[in-house]
Design a protein around this motif. Structure first.
Motif, PDB file in Angstrom:
ATOM      1  N   ARG A 175      -5.975  -2.333  -2.810  1.00 33.97           N
ATOM      2  CA  ARG A 175      -6.807  -1.090  -2.205  1.00 33.97           C
ATOM      3  C   ARG A 175      -7.223  -1.230  -0.680  1.00 33.97           C
ATOM      4  O   ARG A 175      -7.702  -0.300  -0.313  1.00 33.97           O
ATOM      5  N   GLN A 179       0.828  -1.135   0.032  1.00 33.49           N
ATOM      6  CA  GLN A 179      -0.063  -0.141  -0.093  1.00 33.49           C
ATOM      7  C   GLN A 179       0.909   1.159   0.063  1.00 33.49           C
ATOM      8  O   GLN A 179       0.542   2.399  -0.556  1.00 33.49           O
ATOM      9  N   GLN A 228      -6.916  -0.757   2.634  1.00 31.62           N
ATOM     10  CA  GLN A 228      -6.308   0.072   3.627  1.00 31.62           C
ATOM     11  C   GLN A 228      -5.808  -0.591   5.050  1.00 31.62           C
ATOM     12  O   GLN A 228      -6.669  -1.328   5.290  1.00 31.62           O
ATOM     13  N   ARG A 277     -10.324   1.558  -0.928  1.00 33.83           N
ATOM     14  CA  ARG A 277     -10.103   2.983  -1.612  1.00 33.83           C
ATOM     15  C   ARG A 277     -11.221   2.819  -2.753  1.00 33.83           C
ATOM     16  O   ARG A 277     -11.114   1.686  -3.484  1.00 33.83           O
ATOM     17  N   GLN A 278     -11.724   3.736  -3.117  1.00 34.07           N
ATOM     18  CA  GLN A 278     -12.633   3.740  -4.601  1.00 34.07           C
ATOM     19  C   GLN A 278     -11.743   3.576  -5.816  1.00 34.07           C
ATOM     20  O   GLN A 278     -12.462   2.979  -6.641  1.00 34.07           O
ATOM     21  N   VAL A 286      -8.125  10.294  -0.704  1.00 31.01           N
ATOM     22  CA  VAL A 286      -8.163   8.953   0.022  1.00 31.01           C
ATOM     23  C   VAL A 286      -8.896   8.895   1.283  1.00 31.01           C
ATOM     24  O   VAL A 286      -8.475   9.208   2.125  1.00 31.01           O
ATOM     25  N   VAL A 294      -7.720   4.294  -7.700  1.00 31.28           N
ATOM     26  CA  VAL A 294      -6.195   4.651  -7.754  1.00 31.28           C
ATOM     27  C   VAL A 294      -5.797   5.036  -9.163  1.00 31.28           C
ATOM     28  O   VAL A 294      -6.177   4.340 -10.043  1.00 31.28           O
TER      29      VAL A 294
END
Length: 632
Positions: free
Chosen positions: A397, A12, A399, A405-406, A426, A408
């Protein structure tokens, strides 16, 4: 196997570093707004502060890349010099990508895309409109707003987006369920098998169609069942015969180069992965009931399009394909292009560009679609695609705090000519958490593999920690930021319904008491009479969640050594049983006795079956659990 937590954190950190570098490249490469054009701002407090300091109206432009009307508005209206001059002089203009920021996209979704809202300098909405406007229509509207603002005649819009309900609903959930059923039934047009006047919209029909299948099964109602199948059949009309895949709205073959008739028919040749996901589910459900091979053939065409056009090398899927190529003749409409009969004819004019954004919530929809297709047709390639995409998203994604996360930023996006700037922050958004959580539970049930449960629980815990309102219950669309003092936080109805459904299933599958009360409390927090009335025919996910809570689960538990062929056969029978409320899993002896050999137990809150030892017993017993539970 998933990487260990330490490795995930390292990956990440690398991803965030690469993302920062890509963003710098992306920001400089994409000239959103064009040189000398409208001075678009991002959705952030500084933009709202600027409007207040300069006493300017605020123009909010919300849309998405795969939207025909959005592209036309940008290409024609927002590049008109008179429009540019008016907006730059009298407005602070804010542009938002509805998919990158699903919280804002949902807030303005009542006005479709593009949604254009006008706010006073203090952020009070005074007017909003749906769809694109040509300069000759848009300029007078802007001038009128400016004149009324200067004369202090603008008033608050009574149709502005709702905010948080004042208190949870205390009404019996069955009454709330019946209200939602009535709203959906009233909006259903049985002439063209759609919710509305203009025919099927393949991106939004999914939950409403599943609600019909759900009720048809619950009441063994042949009329509802046939109606659901008829709606599934409308997806054939939206199928692209050349490249495969499903259009937003069907195109009529008999119509060519007649813009007035296109407008009347609402033929929209956009292809979004939401269309494809709904098609996978709608066609799979119809096949389960009919066994008709035509549904398999249509699913194969959807799969062909997803693989050939929309699949990233890592196994995830891009967001959209736009409606027209760069070489479209000036006197053609996009429909003319898509009505061309061969690949060769289309390529003469180029290929409509792909929006290379990869969104977690939309990928989760496709994952669930492929899972449903595997259940219906038994094609292991469908399941493998779902697994690869889910593994990729979890690796890249998930976290450290447990949420997804929606999006990247990726290198391919730097070459995309975007209509709206991609400025995703983020932060956790409700929709991707709930949607991806559902996808993980779908994978857990279809594979029998517990590895999907841990990330589902991580997402649930993160939702409770970051988005849940402990006082009045329900989930916020995202964590409040510094615009919350101007734009009140929102608990979106449909996204909360999806979250409620996720927590309901998660509790049954894990027996974790922390999740037990969340589903009902969440629905009660958002399903107020005024919000339900406002959402009207859009309440498909809410309808499904209410059916789930009022009819209750039907739990299929295989107890015994999972490696034994007998256990696998029972599990396969559970997969084969067509039961919308089914929650299927392996379970260690404890709640159920160890009988010395694998057995299945089918239970709802009212009763449990006797131990079932053969697939035939499973299939027959499942039929007896059709009706809803009564002890709730």
């Amino acid at each position: 196997m998933h990487p260990q937590p330490g490795l995930i954190r390292t990956l990440q950190q690398i991803t965030l570093l690469v993302t920062a570098l890509l963003f710098a490249t992306f920001a400089s490469a994409v000239n959103f707004g064009h040189e000398g054009g409208i001075e678009w701002q991002a959705w952030e407090k500084a933009a709202f502060d600027k409007a207040k300091a300069e006493n300017k109206l605020i123009l909010i432009n919300v849309g998405m890349e795969g939207c025909t009307a959005c592209n036309r508005m940008e290409r024609v209206t927002y590049r008109n010099q008179a429009v540019i001059d008016l907006i730059n002089k009298h407005f602070v203009a804010i542009a938002v990508d509805a998919q990158a920021r699903p919280d804002i996209g949902e807030r303005y979704s009542d006005w479709a895309w593009p949604a254009t809202a006008f706010l006073l300098p203090d952020a009070t909405q005074v007017f909003a409109m749906a769809g694109n406007k040509l300069p000759r229509n848009f300029i007078p509207l802007l001038e009128d707003l400016v004149a009324k603002h200067q004369a202090k005649k603008l008033k608050a819009d009574p149709n502005a987006p709702y905010s948080v309900a004042s208190k949870p609903v205390e009404t019996e959930l069955t009454r709330v369920r019946d209200q939602v059923r009535m709203q959906l039934d009233r909006a259903l047009n049985e002439t063209n098998y759609s919710w509305g006047r203009f025919g099927i919209n393949t991106e939004v029909v999914g939950p409403r169609l599943m609600h019909l299948y759900y009720r048809a099964h619950l009441y063994d109602n042949n009329e509802l069942r046939q109606l659901a199948i008829n709606i599934s059949d409308t997806f054939f009309d939206a199928l692209d015969p050349v490249w495969g895949g499903i259009f937003q709205v069907p195109i009529a073959d008999s119509v060519t180069r007649v813009p007035e008739r296109f407008a009347k028919l609402r033929a929209i040749p956009e292809k979004r992965i939401g269309n494809q996901a709904n098609a996978l589910i709608a066609l799979s459900e119809a096949y389960k009931l009919t066994g008709d091979k035509k549904y398999l053939d249509a699913v194969a065409e959807v799969d062909r399009y997803l693989v050939d056009w929309m699949q990233n090398p890592d196994g995830t899927w891009y967001a959209n394909q736009k409606d027209e190529p760069e070489g479209l003749p000036h006197n053609w409409w996009p429909q003319d292009y898509w009505l061309l009969k061969t690949d060769e004819e289309r390529r003469k004019y180029g290929i409509p560009p792909i929006d290379h954004a990869i969104y977690t919530d939309k990928n989760a929809e496709v994952i669930s679609g492929y899972v449903k297709a595997f259940e219906a047709f038994g094609n292991k390639a469908f399941l493998q695609k779902a697994i690869i995409a889910a593994d990729t998203l979890l690796t890249n994604r998930l976290q450290p705090d447990g949420w997804m996360r929606q999006a990247v930023l990726n290198q391919q996006m730097s070459d995309d000519q975007r209509v709206h700037p991609h400025t995703e922050e983020v932060r956790p958004f409700l929709r991707p958490q709930a949607q991806f959580g559902h996808a993980l539970l779908d994978l857990h049930q279809v594979t029998g593999d517990d590895k999907w449960l841990q990330p589902a629980r991580s997402i649930a815990d993160a939702m409770l920690a970051t988005l849940y309102d402990e006082t009045n219950k329900g989930f916020f669309a995202t964590v409040p930021d510094d615009t919350a003092s101007l734009i009140p936080p929102r608990k979106p109805l449909e996204d909360n319904a999806m979250a409620a459904s996720f927590f309901y299933d998660l509790h049954i599958l894990t027996k974790d008491e922390r999740y037990q009360s969340i589903a009902e409390a969440t629905i009660r927090a958002v399903a107020t009479p005024n919000i339900l009335a406002r959402e009207g025919k859009m309440t498909g996910k809410t309808a499904l969640a209410l059916e789930q809570l009022t009819a209750a689960y039907v739990e299929f538990s295989v107890v015994g050594d999972t490696a034994l062929p007998e256990a696998q056969s029972l599990y396969a029978a559970g997969l084969e049983a067509n039961h919308p409320r089914k929650l299927l899993h392996f379970e260690k002896p404890g709640r159920y006795p160890d009988l010395g050999k694998p057995a299945m137990f089918i239970c709802n809150p009212d009763r449990c079956s006797v131990p079932l030892f053969t697939p035939a017993q499973v299939l027959e017993t499942a039929k007896t659990f059709r009706a809803g539970a009564t002890t709730l």
